[in-house]
Enzyme design. Structure first.
Site, PDB file in Angstrom:
ATOM      1  CE  LYS A   1      34.821 -85.347  12.974  1.00 47.87           C
ATOM      2  NZ  LYS A   1      35.018 -84.086  12.252  1.00 47.87           N
TER       3      LYS A   1
ATOM      4  CD  GLU B   1      32.650 -79.452   4.922  1.00 48.66           C
ATOM      5  OE1 GLU B   1      32.078 -79.504   6.027  1.00 48.66           O
ATOM      6  OE2 GLU B   1      33.018 -80.466   4.304  1.00 48.66           O
TER       7      GLU B   1
ATOM      8  CG  HIS C   1      42.808-101.382  -3.696  1.00 51.84           C
ATOM      9  ND1 HIS C   1      44.159-101.624  -3.806  1.00 51.84           N
ATOM     10  CD2 HIS C   1      42.634-100.063  -3.985  1.00 51.84           C
ATOM     11  CE1 HIS C   1      44.777-100.507  -4.159  1.00 51.84           C
ATOM     12  NE2 HIS C   1      43.881 -99.546  -4.280  1.00 51.84           N
TER      13      HIS C   1
ATOM     14  NE  ARG D   1      30.246 -85.621  13.333  1.00 55.45           N
ATOM     15  CZ  ARG D   1      30.761 -84.426  13.559  1.00 55.45           C
ATOM     16  NH1 ARG D   1      30.306 -83.370  12.888  1.00 55.45           N
ATOM     17  NH2 ARG D   1      31.702 -84.241  14.477  1.00 55.45           N
TER      18      ARG D   1
ATOM     19  NE  ARG E   1      48.662-100.089  -0.331  1.00 57.04           N
ATOM     20  CZ  ARG E   1      48.204 -99.961  -1.575  1.00 57.04           C
ATOM     21  NH1 ARG E   1      48.197-101.022  -2.378  1.00 57.04           N
ATOM     22  NH2 ARG E   1      47.756 -98.794  -2.015  1.00 57.04           N
TER      23      ARG E   1
END
Length: 279
Positions: A144, A176, A102, A52, A100
């Protein structure tokens, strides 16, 4: 040590391990993670969790700079200095360290962070009191990711009314929970949400499916409406530390309790499987 931290190879007390402020996990939550229980010095369902984790990284287009064997060995380094055989192991990878922006930073190397802490599994006698919350998350629930703010907000919404989990509902169908999967017993069949982009493919839920097949209990991947879910014979909460516990109340209404014998067979089987880990 009872609480161990790890960052890019450095291991120490969790409060001493530092993360640079330009790690993209800090300002974009740009990464993914996985976690499991440590049992008898071994990661429970390590192969399934690694599957996963690698899939989450693939979907996020993060090229992991280590192999499965190398990650296993780094986890083992933590286990070797851990004062115990059982606990909770967490690992995450971010896209890297960069100013930083994107856009994906060119040449940035992914950062690996881990922690190993004392923790036990949920008692089989625990019963969950839940509320339903509209599922406003985006369609990356099968990854995840570190982007868990909607889950945190929903979970706190439940805590504020003395519930100990929430059940997400999207377009009238149950998906969920904030940090668990929800599944059902309906007329002797174990029913679970299909493994699509609306839910995280829970390892513990997959274990339940496997144990059901061993026990000869039918399984079915099907999304249940909120009405169907409320009327299911049993509602089950499962996660990496809660393998199979009964949900007994939703939105102040008693639920389940109609097939306790079948539920207990499943619960006993999944907890027994956990006890074999590391042996």
């Amino acid at each position: 040590m009872k609480q161990i931290g790890y960052y890019n190879g450095e291991i120490g007390p969790i409060e001493d391990v530092k993360v640079p402020m330009l790690d993209r996990a800090l300002y974009f939550a740009d990464g993914c993670y996985d976690a499991s229980m440590l049992k008898n010095g071994a990661v429970h369902n390590e192969d399934a969790h690694f599957d996963r984790f690698w899939n989450s990284a693939r979907l996020l287009k993060i090229d992991l700079p280590f192999t499965r064997e190398e990650l296993h060995n780094e986890i083992q380094r933590m286990v070797d200095v851990y004062d115990g055989d059982d606990g909770f192991i967490y690992w995450q990878v971010s896209r890297g360290t960069a100013l930083r922006n994107h856009a994906f930073p060119k040449g940035a190397k992914p950062n690996l962070m881990m922690m190993l802490v004392e923790s036990g599994t949920t008692s089989t006698s625990k019963e969950y009191k839940c509320i339903t919350v509209e599922d406003k998350r985006f369609r990356f629930c099968n990854i995840k990711t570190l982007n868990l703010l909607p889950n945190c907000i929903a979970y706190q919404q439940g805590l504020d009314v003395d519930a100990n989990e929430i059940i997400f509902v999207r377009d009238g169908y149950v998906t969920e929970m904030a940090h668990s999967n929800v599944s059902f017993l309906v007329d002797g069949t174990f029913v679970y949400h299909p493994f699509d982009d609306k839910i995280l493919p829970g390892i513990s839920m997959k274990n339940i499916i496997a144990e059901c097949k061993k026990l000869g209990i039918p399984t079915e991947a099907r999304a249940l409406s909120q009405v169907e879910a409320m009327n299911a014979d049993e509602l089950i909460c499962s996660s990496s530390s809660t393998f199979a516990c009964r949900i007994t109340e939703v939105d102040g209404i008693p639920v389940g309790g109609k097939d306790p014998e079948l539920f207990k067979r499943i619960q006993d089987a999944v907890y027994a499987e956990y006890e074999t880990c590391g042996k």
